[in-house]
Design a protein around this motif. Structure first.
Motif, PDB file in Angstrom:
ATOM      1  N   PHE A 252      41.335   0.890  16.981  1.00  0.00           N
ATOM      2  CA  PHE A 252      41.462   1.785  18.129  1.00  0.00           C
ATOM      3  C   PHE A 252      42.823   2.476  18.160  1.00  0.00           C
ATOM      4  N   TYR A 253      43.890   1.730  17.877  1.00  0.00           N
ATOM      5  CA  TYR A 253      45.212   2.352  17.839  1.00  0.00           C
ATOM      6  C   TYR A 253      45.278   3.377  16.700  1.00  0.00           C
ATOM      7  N   ALA A 254      44.668   3.067  15.569  1.00  0.00           N
ATOM      8  CA  ALA A 254      44.670   3.998  14.433  1.00  0.00           C
ATOM      9  C   ALA A 254      43.929   5.280  14.782  1.00  0.00           C
ATOM     10  N   ILE A 255      42.806   5.151  15.494  1.00  0.00           N
ATOM     11  CA  ILE A 255      42.062   6.333  15.930  1.00  0.00           C
ATOM     12  C   ILE A 255      42.919   7.190  16.852  1.00  0.00           C
ATOM     13  N   ALA A 256      43.619   6.533  17.780  1.00  0.00           N
ATOM     14  CA  ALA A 256      44.488   7.271  18.702  1.00  0.00           C
ATOM     15  C   ALA A 256      45.600   7.991  17.952  1.00  0.00           C
ATOM     16  N   ILE A 257      46.169   7.328  16.930  1.00  0.00           N
ATOM     17  CA  ILE A 257      47.230   7.956  16.133  1.00  0.00           C
ATOM     18  C   ILE A 257      46.687   9.169  15.389  1.00  0.00           C
ATOM     19  N   GLY A 258      45.495   9.034  14.814  1.00  0.00           N
ATOM     20  CA  GLY A 258      44.886  10.159  14.098  1.00  0.00           C
ATOM     21  C   GLY A 258      44.668  11.353  15.006  1.00  0.00           C
ATOM     22  N   ALA A 259      44.228  11.085  16.252  1.00  0.00           N
ATOM     23  CA  ALA A 259      44.020  12.177  17.205  1.00  0.00           C
ATOM     24  C   ALA A 259      45.341  12.850  17.562  1.00  0.00           C
ATOM     25  N   ILE A 260      46.383  12.056  17.747  1.00  0.00           N
ATOM     26  CA  ILE A 260      47.693  12.620  18.090  1.00  0.00           C
ATOM     27  C   ILE A 260      48.235  13.467  16.943  1.00  0.00           C
ATOM     28  N   LEU A 261      48.081  12.998  15.709  1.00  0.00           N
ATOM     29  CA  LEU A 261      48.559  13.772  14.560  1.00  0.00           C
ATOM     30  C   LEU A 261      47.875  15.133  14.496  1.00  0.00           C
ATOM     31  N   GLN A 262      46.574  15.164  14.818  1.00  0.00           N
ATOM     32  CA  GLN A 262      45.874  16.443  14.814  1.00  0.00           C
ATOM     33  C   GLN A 262      46.364  17.342  15.944  1.00  0.00           C
ATOM     34  N   VAL A 263      46.685  16.751  17.098  1.00  0.00           N
ATOM     35  CA  VAL A 263      47.246  17.544  18.197  1.00  0.00           C
ATOM     36  C   VAL A 263      48.578  18.158  17.770  1.00  0.00           C
ATOM     37  N   LEU A 264      49.387  17.387  17.040  1.00  0.00           N
ATOM     38  CA  LEU A 264      50.664  17.920  16.563  1.00  0.00           C
ATOM     39  C   LEU A 264      50.447  19.120  15.640  1.00  0.00           C
ATOM     40  N   VAL A 265      49.424  19.044  14.802  1.00  0.00           N
ATOM     41  CA  VAL A 265      49.086  20.179  13.940  1.00  0.00           C
ATOM     42  C   VAL A 265      48.681  21.377  14.791  1.00  0.00           C
ATOM     43  N   GLU A 266      47.879  21.130  15.831  1.00  0.00           N
ATOM     44  CA  GLU A 266      47.441  22.207  16.718  1.00  0.00           C
ATOM     45  C   GLU A 266      48.643  22.866  17.403  1.00  0.00           C
ATOM     46  N   LEU A 267      49.572  22.044  17.872  1.00  0.00           N
ATOM     47  CA  LEU A 267      50.757  22.589  18.538  1.00  0.00           C
ATOM     48  C   LEU A 267      51.576  23.456  17.581  1.00  0.00           C
ATOM     49  N   ALA A 268      51.706  22.987  16.334  1.00  0.00           N
ATOM     50  CA  ALA A 268      52.442  23.760  15.335  1.00  0.00           C
ATOM     51  C   ALA A 268      51.760  25.102  15.071  1.00  0.00           C
ATOM     52  N   GLU A 269      50.422  25.091  15.021  1.00  0.00           N
ATOM     53  CA  GLU A 269      49.692  26.330  14.753  1.00  0.00           C
ATOM     54  C   GLU A 269      49.769  27.292  15.942  1.00  0.00           C
ATOM     55  N   LEU A 270      49.828  26.743  17.153  1.00  0.00           N
ATOM     56  CA  LEU A 270      49.985  27.598  18.324  1.00  0.00           C
ATOM     57  C   LEU A 270      51.319  28.340  18.269  1.00  0.00           C
ATOM     58  N   ILE A 271      52.355  27.640  17.807  1.00  0.00           N
ATOM     59  CA  ILE A 271      53.661  28.280  17.674  1.00  0.00           C
ATOM     60  C   ILE A 271      53.647  29.293  16.539  1.00  0.00           C
ATOM     61  N   ARG A 272      53.035  28.926  15.425  1.00  0.00           N
ATOM     62  CA  ARG A 272      53.004  29.802  14.253  1.00  0.00           C
ATOM     63  C   ARG A 272      52.221  31.090  14.531  1.00  0.00           C
ATOM     64  N   PHE A 273      51.293  31.045  15.480  1.00  0.00           N
ATOM     65  CA  PHE A 273      50.417  32.186  15.747  1.00  0.00           C
ATOM     66  C   PHE A 273      51.202  33.443  16.080  1.00  0.00           C
ATOM     67  N   ASP A 274      52.279  33.301  16.862  1.00  0.00           N
ATOM     68  CA  ASP A 274      53.035  34.500  17.257  1.00  0.00           C
ATOM     69  C   ASP A 274      54.530  34.319  17.024  1.00  0.00           C
ATOM     70  N   ALA A 275      54.883  33.541  15.985  1.00  0.00           N
ATOM     71  CA  ALA A 275      56.286  33.360  15.634  1.00  0.00           C
ATOM     72  C   ALA A 275      56.436  33.365  14.119  1.00  0.00           C
ATOM     73  N   ASP A 276      57.599  33.792  13.660  1.00  0.00           N
ATOM     74  CA  ASP A 276      57.840  33.839  12.215  1.00  0.00           C
ATOM     75  C   ASP A 276      58.016  32.442  11.626  1.00  0.00           C
ATOM     76  N   THR A 277      58.543  31.528  12.416  1.00  0.00           N
ATOM     77  CA  THR A 277      58.774  30.174  11.931  1.00  0.00           C
ATOM     78  C   THR A 277      58.525  29.172  13.045  1.00  0.00           C
ATOM     79  N   ILE A 278      58.101  27.989  12.671  1.00  0.00           N
ATOM     80  CA  ILE A 278      57.835  26.937  13.653  1.00  0.00           C
ATOM     81  C   ILE A 278      59.136  26.289  14.102  1.00  0.00           C
ATOM     82  N   VAL A 279      60.019  26.029  13.133  1.00  0.00           N
ATOM     83  CA  VAL A 279      61.263  25.322  13.417  1.00  0.00           C
ATOM     84  C   VAL A 279      62.369  26.321  13.729  1.00  0.00           C
ATOM     85  N   THR A 280      62.670  26.443  14.998  1.00  0.00           N
ATOM     86  CA  THR A 280      63.823  27.233  15.434  1.00  0.00           C
ATOM     87  C   THR A 280      64.816  26.284  16.100  1.00  0.00           C
ATOM     88  N   ARG A 281      66.007  26.789  16.378  1.00  0.00           N
ATOM     89  CA  ARG A 281      67.001  25.925  17.013  1.00  0.00           C
ATOM     90  C   ARG A 281      66.506  25.432  18.372  1.00  0.00           C
TER      91      ARG A 281
END
Length: 309
Positions: A252-281
């Motif tokens: 169950f904890y592993a499933i929760a971790i897998g879901a969170i990792l995918q959310v992190l990918v989603e958040l990164a893609e939301l930023i990438r959608f209208d930005a040149d880079t994900i990592v800014t200051r």
């Protein structure tokens, strides 16, 4: 005239700006005053109905309430520059990254209780990988549906987003339910606080597509989308309460971790959608701030104040 606008569009922007902070402060105050998870050992004698009812309340507070409040925050966030919106997303990512790290520790702890090391590794890696893969595939399906459905209304797209976020919310509930039934009051409190902070940011994500529609939808649509996005935390909590063994806890904890990792990918893609880079200051600062905030909440507030040793 202003009176002809829907109620949610007549709320002053300053109220929309501070509402999420007020909710978070209210939840923290409630936890400090009641300390409801200080001694979960007594839950060993509780009936199944009592456990499910308690998890329903926790899931409501951690899932539905913050998503709904986040929806009210949408008009305020929409007026911000993209870089500040990205900073909010990075802050949310930092909160989730800390929670994923905490749950990874639990996987190692309960995996160590299993007689077979290979079984523990298979359950942990398999749970993370399978969950991440399923969530990733569903995310891609949602994106293709939205991209090929230009004729669909923004409300239709918003419902698709709410369903997708709801699937992620099951993982949040699994973590809460598992920690709850295993008597880990400190972790339950930390998860509730962390998911409240994160789910507040999911509200604007759900209704963002509605902005492309000329007219705002009736309020009942916002209520339904809030339940779809945050309600599955309750379902996940019920399922997580079945974790009466070390093996199920690892899974169950592993499933929760897998879901969170995918959310992190989603958040990164939301930023990438209208930005040149994900990592800014600014993004880096707010991400670290999210991690640091959760560290302070755990070590100072939860461990040192609410649940002192």
């Amino acid at each position: 005239m202003d009176n002809e606008l829907p109620i949610h569009e007549r709320v002053p922007h300053w109220v929309l700006a501070i509402a999420p902070l007020v909710v978070l402060a209210a939840v923290l105050a409630l936890l400090v005053v009641t300390s409801p998870f200080g001694d979960l050992g007594s839950m060993a004698d509780a009936s199944t109905v009592d456990i499910l009812w308690m998890l329903t309340i926790i899931g409501f507070l951690a899932g539905i309430v913050p998503v709904a409040i986040g929806m009210l925050w949408f008009p305020f966030i929409r007026a911000l520059e993209y870089r500040f919106i990205h900073a909010f997303l990075a802050l949310s990512a930092g909160v989730l990254a800390f929670i994923a790290f905490e749950m990874t520790e639990q996987v190692f702890d309960y995996g160590g209780e299993l007689e077979s090391t290979s079984l523990a590794v298979a359950a942990a890696v398999g749970g993370v990988a399978v969950t991440f893969g399923i969530m990733y595939a569903l995310s891609r399906w949602r994106q293709r549906t939205v991209a090929t459905g230009a004729e669909k209304s923004g409300l239709h797209v918003a419902y698709l987003v709410a369903v997708a976020l709801g699937l992620h919310s099951i993982g949040e509930g699994l973590a809460i339910g598992t920690a709850f039934v295993l008597g880990q009051g400190e972790l339950v409190m930390l998860l509730v606080i962390g998911f409240v902070m994160h789910n507040i940011m999911e509200g604007p994500t759900v209704v963002a597509a509605v902005a492309r529609d000329t007219a705002s939808p009736p309020l009942h649509h916002f209520a339904i989308m809030g339940v779809l996005a945050g309600g599955p935390v309750i379902l996940g909590g019920w399922i997580g309460s079945l974790a009466d063994s070390a093996l199920l806890a690892v899974i169950f904890y592993a499933i929760a971790i897998g879901a969170i990792l995918q959310v992190l990918v989603e958040l990164a893609e939301l930023i990438r959608f209208d930005a040149d880079t994900i990592v800014t200051r600014l993004n880096a600062v707010t991400f670290v701030a999210g991690v640091a905030l959760m560290f302070v909440l755990e070590d100072v507030i939860v461990e040192g104040w609410i649940l002192p040793g």
